[in-house]
Motif scaffolding. Sequence first.
Motif, PDB file in Angstrom:
ATOM      1  N   LEU A 262       0.864  -1.180   0.000  1.00  0.00           N
ATOM      2  CA  LEU A 262       0.000   0.000   0.000  1.00  0.00           C
ATOM      3  C   LEU A 262       0.899   1.228   0.000  1.00  0.00           C
ATOM      4  N   HIS A 263       0.500   2.250  -0.773  1.00  0.00           N
ATOM      5  CA  HIS A 263       1.363   3.409  -0.954  1.00  0.00           C
ATOM      6  C   HIS A 263       0.584   4.703  -0.676  1.00  0.00           C
ATOM      7  N   ASP A 264       0.872   5.344   0.464  1.00  0.00           N
ATOM      8  CA  ASP A 264       0.360   6.682   0.760  1.00  0.00           C
ATOM      9  C   ASP A 264      -1.164   6.763   0.592  1.00  0.00           C
ATOM     10  N   VAL A 265      -1.865   5.802   1.192  1.00  0.00           N
ATOM     11  CA  VAL A 265      -3.319   5.723   1.047  1.00  0.00           C
ATOM     12  C   VAL A 265      -4.003   6.647   2.046  1.00  0.00           C
ATOM     13  N   GLY A 266      -5.005   7.363   1.588  1.00  0.00           N
ATOM     14  CA  GLY A 266      -5.823   8.196   2.454  1.00  0.00           C
ATOM     15  C   GLY A 266      -7.296   7.999   2.154  1.00  0.00           C
ATOM     16  N   ILE A 267      -8.075   7.612   3.161  1.00  0.00           N
ATOM     17  CA  ILE A 267      -9.532   7.469   3.019  1.00  0.00           C
ATOM     18  C   ILE A 267     -10.181   7.925   4.323  1.00  0.00           C
ATOM     19  N   SER A 268     -11.496   8.120   4.299  1.00  0.00           N
ATOM     20  CA  SER A 268     -12.239   8.423   5.514  1.00  0.00           C
ATOM     21  C   SER A 268     -13.652   7.884   5.355  1.00  0.00           C
ATOM     22  N   VAL A 269     -14.318   7.659   6.496  1.00  0.00           N
ATOM     23  CA  VAL A 269     -15.713   7.215   6.485  1.00  0.00           C
ATOM     24  C   VAL A 269     -16.399   7.845   7.688  1.00  0.00           C
ATOM     25  N   ALA A 270     -17.602   8.351   7.484  1.00  0.00           N
ATOM     26  CA  ALA A 270     -18.336   9.047   8.535  1.00  0.00           C
ATOM     27  C   ALA A 270     -19.206   8.079   9.327  1.00  0.00           C
ATOM     28  N   ALA A 271     -19.653   8.515  10.486  1.00  0.00           N
ATOM     29  CA  ALA A 271     -20.610   7.736  11.263  1.00  0.00           C
ATOM     30  C   ALA A 271     -21.880   7.535  10.438  1.00  0.00           C
ATOM     31  N   GLY A 272     -22.340   6.290  10.357  1.00  0.00           N
ATOM     32  CA  GLY A 272     -23.537   5.989   9.576  1.00  0.00           C
ATOM     33  C   GLY A 272     -23.313   5.890   8.088  1.00  0.00           C
ATOM     34  N   GLU A 273     -22.065   5.964   7.645  1.00  0.00           N
ATOM     35  CA  GLU A 273     -21.747   5.920   6.216  1.00  0.00           C
ATOM     36  C   GLU A 273     -21.171   4.561   5.836  1.00  0.00           C
ATOM     37  N   CYS A 274     -21.385   4.162   4.591  1.00  0.00           N
ATOM     38  CA  CYS A 274     -20.737   2.974   4.028  1.00  0.00           C
ATOM     39  C   CYS A 274     -19.803   3.407   2.909  1.00  0.00           C
ATOM     40  N   LEU A 275     -18.517   3.081   3.076  1.00  0.00           N
ATOM     41  CA  LEU A 275     -17.510   3.318   2.032  1.00  0.00           C
ATOM     42  C   LEU A 275     -17.185   1.988   1.388  1.00  0.00           C
ATOM     43  N   ALA A 276     -17.462   1.840   0.104  1.00  0.00           N
ATOM     44  CA  ALA A 276     -17.098   0.629  -0.629  1.00  0.00           C
ATOM     45  C   ALA A 276     -15.655   0.736  -1.087  1.00  0.00           C
ATOM     46  N   LEU A 277     -14.905  -0.332  -0.900  1.00  0.00           N
ATOM     47  CA  LEU A 277     -13.512  -0.388  -1.328  1.00  0.00           C
ATOM     48  C   LEU A 277     -13.420  -1.457  -2.405  1.00  0.00           C
ATOM     49  N   VAL A 278     -13.194  -1.047  -3.643  1.00  0.00           N
ATOM     50  CA  VAL A 278     -13.202  -1.967  -4.768  1.00  0.00           C
ATOM     51  C   VAL A 278     -11.874  -1.884  -5.507  1.00  0.00           C
ATOM     52  N   GLY A 279     -11.664  -2.840  -6.419  1.00  0.00           N
ATOM     53  CA  GLY A 279     -10.436  -2.887  -7.200  1.00  0.00           C
ATOM     54  C   GLY A 279     -10.082  -4.319  -7.516  1.00  0.00           C
ATOM     55  N   GLU A 433     -28.180   2.929   9.840  1.00  0.00           N
ATOM     56  CA  GLU A 433     -29.214   3.951   9.970  1.00  0.00           C
ATOM     57  C   GLU A 433     -29.580   4.155  11.440  1.00  0.00           C
ATOM     58  N   ARG A 434     -29.689   3.040  12.175  1.00  0.00           N
ATOM     59  CA  ARG A 434     -30.175   3.092  13.556  1.00  0.00           C
ATOM     60  C   ARG A 434     -29.070   3.403  14.557  1.00  0.00           C
ATOM     61  N   THR A 435     -27.865   2.862  14.327  1.00  0.00           N
ATOM     62  CA  THR A 435     -26.801   2.987  15.333  1.00  0.00           C
ATOM     63  C   THR A 435     -25.650   3.868  14.887  1.00  0.00           C
ATOM     64  N   GLU A 436     -25.704   4.401  13.660  1.00  0.00           N
ATOM     65  CA  GLU A 436     -24.613   5.197  13.094  1.00  0.00           C
ATOM     66  C   GLU A 436     -23.329   4.381  12.983  1.00  0.00           C
ATOM     67  N   LEU A 437     -23.480   3.072  12.743  1.00  0.00           N
ATOM     68  CA  LEU A 437     -22.325   2.218  12.470  1.00  0.00           C
ATOM     69  C   LEU A 437     -21.671   2.660  11.168  1.00  0.00           C
TER      70      LEU A 437
END
Length: 476
Positions: A262-279, A433-437
């Motif tokens: 992995l090279h200089d990776v930057g990502i973020s995810v908010a409370a209650g959000e789903c970030l898909a990681l594909v490739g 939605e309910r727990t902000e997971l």
Amino acid sequence: MSTVAEVRDLRVEIGGRALVDGVSLAARAGRITALIGPSGSGKTTTGLALLGEYPPGARVEGLVRTRPGAVGYVPQHPAAVLNPARRVGALLGDIAALAGGGRRERLRRVHEALRLARLPDPEQVLRRFPHQLSGGQQQRVVLAQALLLGASAIVADEPTTGQDAHTKAGIVAELAALAARGMAVVLLSHDLDVVRELADEVVVMRGGRIVDRGPADAVLDAPSPQASPRIPRARRPTGTVRMEVEALTASHRTARGAVDVLHDVGISVAAGECLALVGPSGSGKTTLGRCLAGLHAEHRGRILLDGAPLPNSLRARSRAQLAAVQYVFQDARAAFDEHRPVLDQVARTAVRLRGADPAAAREEAAEALTGLGLSPSTAARRPGALSGGELQRAALARALLARPRLLVCDEITSGLDPTTRGAVLELLAELRERTELALVFITHDLAAAAALADRTAVLDAGRIASPAEEGVSAGC
């Protein structure tokens, strides 16, 4: 067409419960037979019976005709058949040596098997240990093992699970080529598009019995043997940033020193959000997920949870930090202790990470498992008596009992039938939605990613190839 292996009127029973009952199936030279049906329907038990193998303690009735070494097996969970203490080159070299020949000839056969298995950059793969490979790479190494053994039939259990579209196409082409060369192929799959493209005959299983069989078009064009999944709609999050990764560079140790994956990776995810990681397979998705959970300590950069830095290593994290970030593995079977009931292992999470009372934890575990479609009788069994799809749901229940703030899901829908897949996605959508997971959803399932994820990050060769954004690129 000659029959390589067959079962007739097969019944496999454990503790009074029939895993398969009255099943007859033949693996024939030059033909591809596909077994489809819900998780737990008996597909894997039937496939393994063609090798003369059964779960521990099973009572077997019926006729089984096979020859030792005639049938190779490519399992749904490839790590289970790869020695974690030996490099891939040593594993494949030992198998190639069984056919004799000098070192150069053995190496040629290994490279040819890797080529047929569509595994790029073989020199790098041969230097790595199995745990340093992605799930898709592990799957192709196991296929190369089967090719090296020279079996006349292959039982392929979900061989396209966890594969990107390009690799899946390569596996489909290779299975078709194996059949064209006269090999018998038995394909166990939830991927009906792959089944339609490959299968000469389709056998539908449900509850351990065969409920339909015939040519692929006739069976698949009939009323669907697997209900269409219900998939929730993604919605934009309103929470604050839950997890942030800054300038993350991760490495694997090899015989020639550390290699950055992995090279200089930057990502973020908010409370209650789903970030898909594909490739593509091998792009570093699983390594990134393992870094988030503290399972891969060899990395530089920062991982922040609710603004506070997380230690690199699992061992250095507090109990609260361990509970806050949970990881659901692609290979669920390898994540369970084979000697303890599934219910006990799920309940232990609440006891160990939350300090819950053991009796209350068992009740909570049973409720979570029931909500995911696992009955109390199923949950009371040891992992070996559950299907891959059932274990995947149990692994999700176990992670949720920690009540995490961030959940990393690594290809958790790839081995599920469409109905169960839809139910799991609905559950994840309801929880966030309910727990902000917050969810990091590592997947090749673009339909699921497009439906569940708010944003998508594309990894390629260990780098973020495109920033996180709405939607999913069909090329991933």
